[in-house]
Design a protein around this motif. Sequence first.
Motif, short mmCIF file in Angstrom:
data_model
loop_
_atom_site.label_atom_id
_atom_site.label_comp_id
_atom_site.label_asym_id
_atom_site.label_seq_id
_atom_site.Cartn_x
_atom_site.Cartn_y
_atom_site.Cartn_z
N ASN A 6 50.07 36.81 34.64
CA ASN A 6 49.56 35.72 34.38
C ASN A 6 50.45 34.55 35.45
O ASN A 6 49.47 33.57 36.01
N THR A 7 51.18 35.07 35.34
CA THR A 7 52.71 34.14 36.58
C THR A 7 52.27 34.39 38.00
O THR A 7 52.33 33.57 38.53
N LEU A 8 50.76 35.44 38.40
CA LEU A 8 50.49 34.67 39.57
C LEU A 8 49.32 34.18 39.67
O LEU A 8 48.99 33.71 40.72
N GLY A 9 49.47 33.50 38.42
CA GLY A 9 48.25 32.27 38.38
C GLY A 9 48.83 30.95 39.57
O GLY A 9 49.55 30.75 39.78
N ILE A 10 48.04 29.54 39.55
CA ILE A 10 48.44 28.68 40.45
C ILE A 10 48.70 27.33 39.67
O ILE A 10 47.82 26.93 39.05
N THR A 11 49.66 27.43 39.97
CA THR A 11 50.94 26.31 39.78
C THR A 11 50.54 25.05 40.55
O THR A 11 51.29 25.13 41.67
N PRO A 12 50.01 24.23 40.12
CA PRO A 12 50.24 22.99 41.27
C PRO A 12 51.43 22.04 41.67
O PRO A 12 51.88 22.15 41.25
N ARG A 13 51.09 22.10 42.84
CA ARG A 13 52.25 21.51 43.87
C ARG A 13 53.23 21.89 44.28
O ARG A 13 54.47 21.42 43.83
N LYS A 14 53.51 23.25 43.47
CA LYS A 14 54.87 23.61 43.32
C LYS A 14 54.85 24.72 44.91
O LYS A 14 54.20 25.68 45.08
N PRO A 15 55.60 24.27 46.21
CA PRO A 15 55.51 24.95 47.31
C PRO A 15 55.79 26.65 47.25
O PRO A 15 54.55 27.28 47.59
N GLY A 16 56.18 27.19 45.81
CA GLY A 16 56.60 28.94 46.16
C GLY A 16 55.32 29.15 45.59
O GLY A 16 54.70 30.24 45.75
N ILE A 74 47.96 31.62 45.64
CA ILE A 74 46.16 31.36 46.00
C ILE A 74 45.68 32.67 45.88
O ILE A 74 44.59 33.27 45.42
N ILE A 75 46.02 34.10 46.22
CA ILE A 75 44.67 35.14 46.94
C ILE A 75 45.03 36.22 45.34
O ILE A 75 44.33 36.27 44.73
N PRO A 76 46.23 36.10 44.96
CA PRO A 76 46.11 37.20 43.79
C PRO A 76 45.44 36.51 42.22
O PRO A 76 45.09 37.40 41.44
N ALA A 77 45.60 34.79 42.01
CA ALA A 77 44.95 34.59 41.24
C ALA A 77 43.60 34.14 40.81
O ALA A 77 43.32 34.31 39.78
N ALA A 78 42.92 34.89 41.71
CA ALA A 78 41.58 34.89 42.17
C ALA A 78 41.67 36.19 41.56
O ALA A 78 39.92 36.66 40.76
N PHE A 79 41.91 37.37 41.04
CA PHE A 79 41.78 38.62 40.78
C PHE A 79 42.52 38.90 39.21
O PHE A 79 41.94 39.54 38.64
#
Length: 183
Positions: A23-33, A38-43
């Motif tokens: 879940n650390t591969l989820g999207i956290t907003p407005r952090k450039p890293g 974006i891609i792994p979060a969809a999986f």
Amino acid sequence: MAGWVVLLWVLLGVDEATGDSLNTLGITPRKPGELLDIIPAAFLHGGVAHLASNTFPLLALGFLVALGGIRRFLGIVLTVTVVSGLGVWLTAPSNSVTIGASGVIFGLLAFLVITGFVNRRVWDVVLGLVVLAVYGSILLGALPGNSGISWQAHAFGLVGGVLAAFLFRRERGPRPGALPPGV
């Protein structure tokens, strides 16, 4: 599509077996890293109920879109995933983490509904209207207000699906018996 869904379930099993480490591969907003996520979060999904609710719509809508060809399907899914993910990254609440294939599902729905009108093909319009009749109620998930549900992923998935309908529109060939242009 079955292979994709199996992969999602395997990833959920790995995630749960490792204490939600993926879940650390989820999207956290407005952090450039986080743009790389974006891609792994969809999986990834937040549990069995989350993935179960996404499984059948992903199978059905994905199958219908994939009938247009695998390369085209991959381009459509990539477009939807990136637009949905960027929308989440730009607009989701700070300190939130967004995961799931819902943005892709909403994008596939929008693509199927819109593409018939973009391509001006009667059967695609009919298919889009049938899909809308069957799955249209999920559009309520694009509205803000449901705690713990990323309306941003849903809304921007819809935007991505509409964009994909235009980017991947089919060129109309000449009608049978029509004269070539300039004759």
